[in-house]
Design a protein around this motif. Structure first.
Motif, short mmCIF file in Angstrom:
data_model
loop_
_atom_site.label_atom_id
_atom_site.label_comp_id
_atom_site.label_asym_id
_atom_site.label_seq_id
_atom_site.Cartn_x
_atom_site.Cartn_y
_atom_site.Cartn_z
N GLN A 203 0.87 -1.19 0.00
CA GLN A 203 0.00 0.00 0.00
C GLN A 203 0.90 1.23 0.00
OE1 GLN A 203 -1.95 2.82 -0.20
NE2 GLN A 203 -3.48 1.20 0.07
N SER A 204 0.87 1.97 -1.10
CA SER A 204 1.81 3.08 -1.29
C SER A 204 1.78 4.09 -0.14
CB SER A 204 1.50 3.78 -2.61
OG SER A 204 2.50 4.70 -2.94
N ALA A 205 0.61 4.35 0.42
CA ALA A 205 0.50 5.40 1.46
C ALA A 205 1.41 5.13 2.64
CB ALA A 205 -0.95 5.49 1.95
N PHE A 206 1.58 3.85 3.00
CA PHE A 206 2.37 3.53 4.19
C PHE A 206 3.87 3.64 3.93
CE2 PHE A 206 -1.62 1.11 5.12
CZ PHE A 206 -2.06 2.00 6.08
N GLU B 201 4.84 6.22 1.47
CA GLU B 201 4.92 7.67 1.25
C GLU B 201 4.99 8.43 2.57
OE1 GLU B 201 2.14 9.25 -1.64
OE2 GLU B 201 2.05 7.31 -2.64
N VAL B 202 4.29 7.93 3.57
CA VAL B 202 4.27 8.63 4.86
C VAL B 202 5.65 8.63 5.51
CG1 VAL B 202 3.62 6.67 6.31
CG2 VAL B 202 2.84 8.98 6.91
N GLY C 35 8.35 9.27 3.84
CA GLY C 35 9.21 10.17 3.07
C GLY C 35 10.13 9.44 2.12
N ASP C 36 11.31 10.00 1.89
CA ASP C 36 12.21 9.42 0.90
C ASP C 36 12.67 8.01 1.28
OD1 ASP C 36 13.58 10.51 3.02
OD2 ASP C 36 15.21 11.33 1.81
N TRP D 80 9.85 5.73 0.29
CA TRP D 80 9.74 5.61 -1.18
C TRP D 80 10.76 4.59 -1.71
CZ3 TRP D 80 5.86 7.15 -3.96
CH2 TRP D 80 5.98 7.37 -5.34
N GLN D 81 11.97 4.67 -1.19
CA GLN D 81 13.00 3.71 -1.60
C GLN D 81 12.68 2.31 -1.07
OE1 GLN D 81 15.66 4.46 -3.69
NE2 GLN D 81 15.91 2.24 -3.73
N ALA E 112 -2.03 1.93 -5.09
CA ALA E 112 -1.72 3.36 -5.08
C ALA E 112 -2.94 4.22 -5.41
CB ALA E 112 -0.60 3.66 -6.08
N SER F 77 5.78 5.35 -13.73
CA SER F 77 6.32 5.23 -12.37
C SER F 77 6.04 3.84 -11.79
CB SER F 77 5.70 6.31 -11.49
OG SER F 77 6.00 6.09 -10.13
N TRP G 12 9.62 2.38 -12.83
CA TRP G 12 10.49 2.68 -11.69
C TRP G 12 10.30 1.65 -10.57
CZ3 TRP G 12 11.32 4.56 -6.62
CH2 TRP G 12 12.65 4.93 -6.39
N TYR H 243 -1.78 9.18 3.74
CA TYR H 243 -1.60 10.10 2.60
C TYR H 243 -1.64 11.55 3.07
CZ TYR H 243 -1.94 6.64 -1.20
OH TYR H 243 -1.71 5.61 -2.09
N TRP I 130 5.30 15.57 5.49
CA TRP I 130 6.58 15.32 4.80
C TRP I 130 6.81 16.35 3.70
CZ3 TRP I 130 9.51 13.53 0.54
CH2 TRP I 130 10.84 13.24 0.89
#
Lengths: 273, 273
Positions: free
Chosen positions: A58-61, A63-64, A66-67, A70-71, A93, A108, A112, B105, B112
Motif C-alpha cells: 500500500q503506497s500510502a504507508f 509515502e508517509v 518520506g524518501d 519511497w525507496q 496506489a 512510475s 520505476w 496520505y 513530509w
C-alpha cells in the motif's frame, strides 16, 4: 515471463502457489519505523513465499515515511522478485489523472517500481484509465465497491437507469479492459458479498481484487464463493495486518497457510457454475 | 500563519498577489530531466513570485523520476516557501483511500511535503475524505468535473434524481467541507464553463481549482466569470505548460503577468452577483 499476458501471469501465479491469497504489505507507521520497513517486509515475504499468489504494498504507508519509505517500496518489490519470483506485485496506489499525467503514473508504477499491476480510481473515465492498460503483460485494478462505510455516499447511489454507480463502473471497466488486453480488474471490498455477486455476474472474466479480509473465516468463505470466476480463479483475496503482524516468521506463515487453506476449501465447496 | 484557517490563508494569498493565478509546476519528462527539475522549478518560482496566489506541483511528474523526483518535489515546495512565502502550495496528487490509509496520505502531503492542500478523489466517500480535512489550516480539493473527454463516461451520467454525478459529488463535498473547517474545495476543468456555473451555484462558498487554462484568453475569461465566488475570489485558475515553458525567465514572468491581468479584467467586468 515479461511477454505473457497479464491475465495469464496472474493465473500462473495462482496455480504455482495453489492460492488465491494476496498479502498486503502495509507496514503501520505506529508499529514499524521507516528504517525497519524493508527488513520487516523481507521477513513477511520469506515467510509466505510459495503460499500466496501476490503481494500488495500500500503506497500510502511508504509515502508517509518520506524518501526512506519511497525507496523501501522499490526495494520491497525487488525483494518479492528475488524471494517469491512466481508471485505478482500489485502496487496499491489508487492513482489516476488525465492524459499524459496518467501516463507518468503508469511509467512510475511499471518502470520505476516494476509493479505488475496498480490500483486506480475510475472517476476520471476511460481515457484516463487507458494509459495503465497499454502493456499486455501489466494490468490495473479499478476501484468499484470499496469496503468502507462511506462507500454508500456515492458508489451505491442509483443512476437514472436504476443501477447503482458501482455496477455502472463495473460495466464501463469491463469495456475499457476488453478494448485493451483484458488487463483491467476491479477492486471490491470483502465487506459487501452481495455486491460482489452482482459484480461477478456482470463481469465474469475480470480479475477481482478483494481487500478487507480479516481474521474472520466467514467473510472469506462467502467472498470466495461469490467472487471466483467460472474456473475458480480470478479472485485475489487480500489480507494485510492479520498476516504481517501475526507474530514471528512461523506464525506469519501459519496465518497465510490457514487463509490459503480456507480459501481453497471454500472454492472446492462452491456449487459448480 | 500556521494557525489561520485554510480559506483565510487562500484569500490572503490572492489578496497579496492580487491574483487568481496558480502555476502548475509540471516538469515534462520529455523536456526536463530528473536532475534538472529543482533548478527548472526554482527559475519558474522566482520568475512568477508575487504574480500568483498558488503553486501546484503535479505529483506524477516527480514520481516518474523515481527517488530523485520524489526529493525534488519536497525541495520544490521548500523553494516556494522561501521564494514566494505568501503563496500556497497545492500538491496535485489525486490521492485517496480508506481509513488509516487516507490518514497516511494526508500526513505525507501535509507533514513530509509541507503542502497546504492536496487534490483528492471523492469516489470513496466522506469517511475517506475526512482525514484530509482535520487540520484547520490545511485543505483539500476533491475532483468534481475533470477536463478530459472521458469525464463524460461517469461524471456527467444522470443519477436517479436527474442530477449528473458531478453535481451530486459537488453537493456531497460541500457537506463534507462544512462538517470540518470549510477547507474542502472542488476541481472543475476549464473546458466546461457551463458545468462550472452549475457547480458554483450549488457551492457558493467553496474554493474551486480550475486546471486546463491554456493560451486561450476566451476560456480564461468565461471561466473566471463562471467560477469566482460572490467576492470575486475563491477560484484558482491554474496554468502549467503555457507558463513554465514560455521561454526564459522574462518570458515566463510575462506570461504569468498576462494571465493575471486577463483574469483580473474578467473579474472586474463580470456582472455583480
Amino acid at each position: 515471463m515479461p511477454n505473457s499476458l497479464f491475465t495469464d501471469r496472474l493465473a500462473a501465479a495462482m496455480e504455482a502457489a495453489d492460492s488465491l491469497i494476496c498479502v498486503g504489505l502495509d507496514p503501520q507507521p505506529a508499529r514499524t519505523s521507516p528504517d525497519e520497513i524493508l527488513r520487516f517486509n523481507t521477513r513477511v515475504i520469506e515467510a509466505t513465499a510459495g503460499l500466496v499468489c501476490a503481494y500488495k504494498p500500500q503506497s500510502a504507508f511508504y509515502e508517509v515515511a518520506g524518501d526512506v519509505g519511497w525507496q523501501a517500496l522499490k526495494d520491497t518489490i525487488a525483494t518479492v522478485r528475488r524471494v517469491a519470483p512466481q508471485a505478482i506485485v500489485v502496487l496499491d496506489a489508487k492513482r489516476n489523472d488525465i492524459g499524459n499525467t496518467a501516463e507518468a503514473y503508469a511509467t512510475s508504477a511499471f518502470d520505476w517500481f516494476d509493479a505488475d499491476a496498480v490500483t486506480i480510481n475510475p472517476y476520471l473515465g476511460g481515457d484516463a484509465v487507458a494509459p495503465f492498460l497499454q502493456r499486455p503483460d501489466r494490468g490495473a485494478f479499478a476501484l468499484c465497491r470499496t469496503s468502507n462505510p462511506g462507500a454508500e455516499d456515492l458508489q451505491s447511489l442509483p443512476m437514472a437507469d436504476g443501477e447503482p454507480l458501482y455496477l455502472t463502473v463495473a460495466e464501463r471497466a469491463r469495456e475499457w479492459g476488453e478494448a485493451h488486453h483484458g488487463n483491467l480488474g476491479l477492486v471490491v471490498g470483502a465487506t459487501w458479498p452481495d455486491e460482489l455477486v452482482q459484480v461477478r455476474a456482470r463481469c465474469p472474466e475480470m480479475p477481482i481484487l478483494l481487500p478487507g479480509i480479516g481474521a474472520q473465516g466467514g467473510d472469506l468463505e462467502a467472498s470466495v464463493e461469490a467472487g471466483v470466476d467460472a474456473h475458480g480463479r480470478g479472485l485475489l483475496v487480500s489480507a494485510s495486518r492479520s498476516v504481517i503482524y501475526a507474530g514471528d516468521a512461523e506464525e506469519i506463515r501459519a496465518e497465510a497457510s490457514r487463509l490459503r487453506a480456507a480459501a481453497n476449501a471454500a472454492n472446492l465447496a462452491r456449487e459448480p457454475s
